[in-house]
Design a protein around this motif. Structure first.
Motif, PDB file in Angstrom:
ATOM      1  N   MET A 125       6.321  27.190   2.029  1.00 23.81           N
ATOM      2  CA  MET A 125       7.658  28.060   1.532  1.00 23.81           C
ATOM      3  C   MET A 125       8.335  27.293   0.558  1.00 23.81           C
ATOM      4  N   ARG A 126       8.522  26.027   0.772  1.00 21.95           N
ATOM      5  CA  ARG A 126       9.157  25.108  -0.368  1.00 21.95           C
ATOM      6  C   ARG A 126       8.483  25.174  -1.561  1.00 21.95           C
ATOM      7  N   GLU A 127       7.080  25.055  -1.438  1.00 17.19           N
ATOM      8  CA  GLU A 127       6.373  24.934  -2.834  1.00 17.19           C
ATOM      9  C   GLU A 127       6.400  26.652  -3.673  1.00 17.19           C
ATOM     10  N   ARG A 128       6.609  27.752  -2.742  1.00 24.90           N
ATOM     11  CA  ARG A 128       6.425  28.852  -3.401  1.00 24.90           C
ATOM     12  C   ARG A 128       7.606  29.334  -3.945  1.00 24.90           C
ATOM     13  N   ILE A 129       9.005  28.931  -3.167  1.00 27.90           N
ATOM     14  CA  ILE A 129      10.122  29.268  -3.473  1.00 27.90           C
ATOM     15  C   ILE A 129      10.987  28.177  -4.010  1.00 27.90           C
ATOM     16  N   PRO A 130      11.526  28.284  -5.329  1.00 24.29           N
ATOM     17  CA  PRO A 130      12.333  27.388  -5.915  1.00 24.29           C
ATOM     18  C   PRO A 130      13.598  26.979  -5.337  1.00 24.29           C
ATOM     19  N   PHE A 131      13.377  26.393  -4.221  1.00 21.64           N
ATOM     20  CA  PHE A 131      14.926  25.757  -3.538  1.00 21.64           C
ATOM     21  C   PHE A 131      15.582  24.805  -4.529  1.00 21.64           C
ATOM     22  N   PRO A 132      16.849  24.840  -4.626  1.00 21.80           N
ATOM     23  CA  PRO A 132      17.618  23.727  -5.485  1.00 21.80           C
ATOM     24  C   PRO A 132      17.348  22.600  -4.499  1.00 21.80           C
ATOM     25  N   ARG A 133      17.052  21.389  -5.152  1.00 25.38           N
ATOM     26  CA  ARG A 133      16.869  19.950  -4.567  1.00 25.38           C
ATOM     27  C   ARG A 133      18.074  19.118  -4.659  1.00 25.38           C
ATOM     28  N   GLY A 134      18.557  18.557  -3.453  1.00 23.82           N
ATOM     29  CA  GLY A 134      19.832  17.838  -3.503  1.00 23.82           C
ATOM     30  C   GLY A 134      19.280  16.319  -3.571  1.00 23.82           C
ATOM     31  N   ARG A 135      20.381  15.369  -3.994  1.00 20.81           N
ATOM     32  CA  ARG A 135      19.951  13.930  -4.110  1.00 20.81           C
ATOM     33  C   ARG A 135      20.216  13.254  -2.662  1.00 20.81           C
TER      34      ARG A 135
END
Length: 181
Positions: free
Chosen positions: A171-181
């Motif tokens: 799912m993370r690869e298909r949906i562009p979730f914002p990535r936190g630091r």
């Protein structure tokens, strides 16, 4: 001569001969390094003592007829040895990076036996510059009672839980979730 010093250093937990046995920039892999390569003698010693601390009576016994030697014309020597490791898994086995910050698998005090295959590469000076240890850590953890038997409900539930991790990653690869630091 090398083999005598090597096995002595392991059985006696005496790393004083390391300069004679290994190159300073030795590269080594182990199942416990979690895909990383251990580099350098200091790191190699930390790795060794992770096992000695977890399994104080840990010993390595080569299996008869299971040592293979290859000598290259330029002087490199390659050895593959199959052996039985055994001892009482009493303490935490620290994984990479083998220090206080490392994840650990805690022992139960059970006596374990684990077959392994090691691969060693030696230069013309007869010092190891590369190596690798291969063994089934799941089998060792099951024989120690740390992981449940493979036919148990607990093990099946644990194995099924990996399906969730796979789905989450997909799912993370298909949906562009914002990535936190």
């Amino acid at each position: 001569e090398w083999a005598k010093k090597y096995w002595w250093s392991w059985l006696m937990r005496d790393m004083s001969l390391n300069d004679e046995l290994y190159e300073p920039d030795l590269r080594y892999k182990d199942v416990s390094s979690l895909g990383r390569t251990i580099v350098g003698l200091d790191e190699f010693v930390k790795y060794n003592f992770a096992f000695f601390d977890a399994i104080p009576d840990w010993r390595y016994d080569p299996l008869p007829g299971q040592i293979y030697l290859d000598i290259a014309p330029e002087g490199e020597v390659r050895i593959v040895v199959r052996y039985m490791g055994s001892g009482h898994w009493d303490g935490p086995l620290r994984l990479y990076p083998y220090d206080e910050t490392a994840p650990a698998i805690h022992g139960t005090g059970a006596f374990i036996q684990c077959t392994a295959v090691d691969r060693y590469h030696f230069n013309a000076d007869r010092r190891m510059y590369e190596g690798e240890a291969l063994y089934d850590i799941l089998d060792a953890a099951q024989s120690a009672g740390i992981l449940p038997r493979d036919d148990s409900r607990a093990f099946r539930a644990l194995a099924k839980s990996t399906r969730l991790l796979g789905a989450w990653r997909g799912m993370r690869e298909r949906i562009p979730f914002p990535r936190g630091r």
